[in-house]
Scaffold this active site. Structure first.
Site, PDB file in Angstrom:
ATOM      1  CE  LYS A  58      -3.825  -2.319   2.242  1.00  0.00           C
ATOM      2  NZ  LYS A  58      -4.351  -3.113   3.460  1.00  0.00           N
ATOM      3  CD  GLN A 102      -3.443  -4.019   6.752  1.00  0.00           C
ATOM      4  OE1 GLN A 102      -3.368  -3.053   6.076  1.00  0.00           O
ATOM      5  NE2 GLN A 102      -3.761  -5.430   6.406  1.00  0.00           N
ATOM      6  CG  ASP A 125     -10.305  -0.511   4.524  1.00  0.00           C
ATOM      7  OD1 ASP A 125     -10.879  -0.611   3.445  1.00  0.00           O
ATOM      8  OD2 ASP A 125      -9.768  -1.312   5.221  1.00  0.00           O
TER       9      ASP A 125
END
Ligand code: NDP
Length: 289
Positions: A58, A102, A125
Site C-alpha cells: 500500500k 491495518q 477503508d
C-alpha cells in the site's frame, strides 16, 4: 485479457493498473498546481507477516502514484490508550487525508473502538460505523470499503451484468462480506449471504449468477458449488503449503465459471487501487470542506 478454455479471467492486475494510471495523472496535476499533496498514513500494530506485506504494498503504491505516505509501525504490545492517542494525533493533523489501521489488530485491542476513533472524513477503508451507515442508506458520501468496492470496479470493467442477477456472498465480515452484499444490492442484484452456520452451502451457491467467496478457507469453493457460466470472485488470501491460494479451488472451478478472478492477481490489486482512489477522494473532499 487472458482466455482459458471456458472461463474469462477477471484480471485485477490489469484493471488496477488502469485505475492507478488515472489517479497518477490527477496527482501529477496536483503537484504541478503547487497544492497540498494528498497523504495516506497506514498504521500497523504487531508483526503479522501477511499484514507487513500488505502495508508495504500500500505504501509503495501511494509513493509510485505521487501521494505522500507514511507507515507507522508499533510493537504487538501497544496499549489501547497508546493506539487511540496515535489515531487522535492523525485525526487532528491537517496534512493527513487518509488513515488506514491495518487489520487484524492484536487480540488485546478493541478493533471496533479503534475503527470508531478514526475521523470518518479520513476513514479510507470505509469501516467507521458512520461510513457503513451511509453505505447502508445508499448515501453517495459513503467512503466504500476498499475490497468490495474494488470488486465492483473489476466486475464493471468487464461489463459483467449485475442488475437482476442473483449474487451470493460467502462470508459476512464487516470488512468484506457485509459491504460486498450492500454494494451488489446497490447495483440491483438480488443478494443472498451465506456464512459458517449456513447448512448445505453448495445448495445456495449453485443458484448464484455471481458468487463472491470471502471466507478465509482455502479452496472451499469447488466445481460443485458453481452454476455453469457463473461469475466467481475469489476474495480469499490464504497460505497453503507455502503457496498463496484463494477460497476458490481455481483448477476445479475454471472449467465451470463464465468469469473468474485468479489469486493472486484478482481482488488483491483492486483493493490497493481502491485505497488510492479513496484517499484521493477524501483529499478532494477535505479541500471543499
Ligand atoms: P473473517 O474471518 O472476518 O470472516 C470470514 C467469514 O466467512 C465469516 O462471516 C464466517 O462466518 C465465514 N466462514 C468461515 N468459514 C466458513 C465456512 N466453512 N463456510 C461458510 N462460511 C464460512 O474474514 P474476512 O472477511 O476478513 O476475510 C475473508 C478472506 O478474504 C480471508 O482469506 C482474507 O485474507 C481475505 N481478504 C482479502 C482481501 C483482498 O484484498 N483480497 C482483503 C481482505 C480480506 P461467521 O460469520 O459465521 O463466522
Amino acid at each position: 485479457m487472458t482466455q482459458s478454455t471456458t472461463s474469462q479471467i477477471l484480471d485485477g492486475k490489469q484493471v488496477s493498473q488502469q485505475v492507478v494510471e488515472g489517479l497518477s495523472q490527477e496527482l501529477q496535476a496536483i503537484h504541478a498546481s503547487g497544492a497540498v499533496i494528498p497523504k495516506l498514513v497506514v498504521v500497523l500494530v504487531g508483526d503479522d507477516p501477511a499484514s507487513q506485506v500488505y502495508v508495504g504494498k500500500k505504501a509503495k503504491m501511494a509513493q509510485k502514484i505521487g501521494m505522500l505516505s507514511e507507515l507507522l509501525t508499533f510493537p504487538a504490545d501497544l496499549s489501547q490508550g497508546e493506539l487511540l492517542a496515535v489515531i487522535h494525533r492523525l485525526n487532528t493533523d491537517a496534512s493527513v487525508h487518509g488513515i488506514l489501521v491495518q487489520l487484524p489488530l492484536p487480540k488485546h485491542l478493541d478493533t471496533l473502538a479503534v475503527i470508531t476513533a478514526v475521523d470518518p472524513k479520513k476513514d479510507v477503508d470505509g469501516l467507521h460505523p458512520l461510513n457503513l451507515g451511509l453505505l447502508l442508506t445508499g448515501d453517495p458520501l459513503a467512503c466504500k470499503p476498499c475490497t468490495p468496492a474494488g470488486v465492483i470496479t473489476l466486475l464493471k470493467a468487464y461489463d459483467v451484468p449485475l442488475a437482476g442477477k442473483h449474487a451470493v456472498v460467502l462470508g459476512r465480515s464487516n470488512i468484506v462480506g457485509k459491504p460486498m452484499g450492500l454494494l451488489l444490492l446497490q447495483e440491483n442484484a438480488t443478494v443472498s449471504y451465506c456464512h459458517s452456520k449456513t447448512p448445505d452451502l453448495a445448495a445456495f451457491t449453485r443458484q448464484a449468477d455471481i458468487l463472491v467467496a470471502a471466507v478465509g478457507v482455502p479452496k472451499l469453493v469447488t466445481a460443485e458449488f458453481v452454476k455453469p457460466g457463473a461469475t466467481v470472485v475469489d476474495v480469499g488470501i490464504n497460505r497453503l503449503d507455502g503457496k498463496l491460494v484463494g477460497d476458490v479451488d481455481f483448477e476445479s472451478v475454471v472449467e465451470q465459471a463464465g468469469y473468474i478472478t485468479p489469486v493472486p492477481g484478482g481482488v488483491g490489486p483492486m483493493t490497493i487501487a481502491t485505497l488510492m482512489a479513496n484517499t484521493l477522494a477524501l483529499y478532494k473532499r477535505s479541500l471543499r470542506a
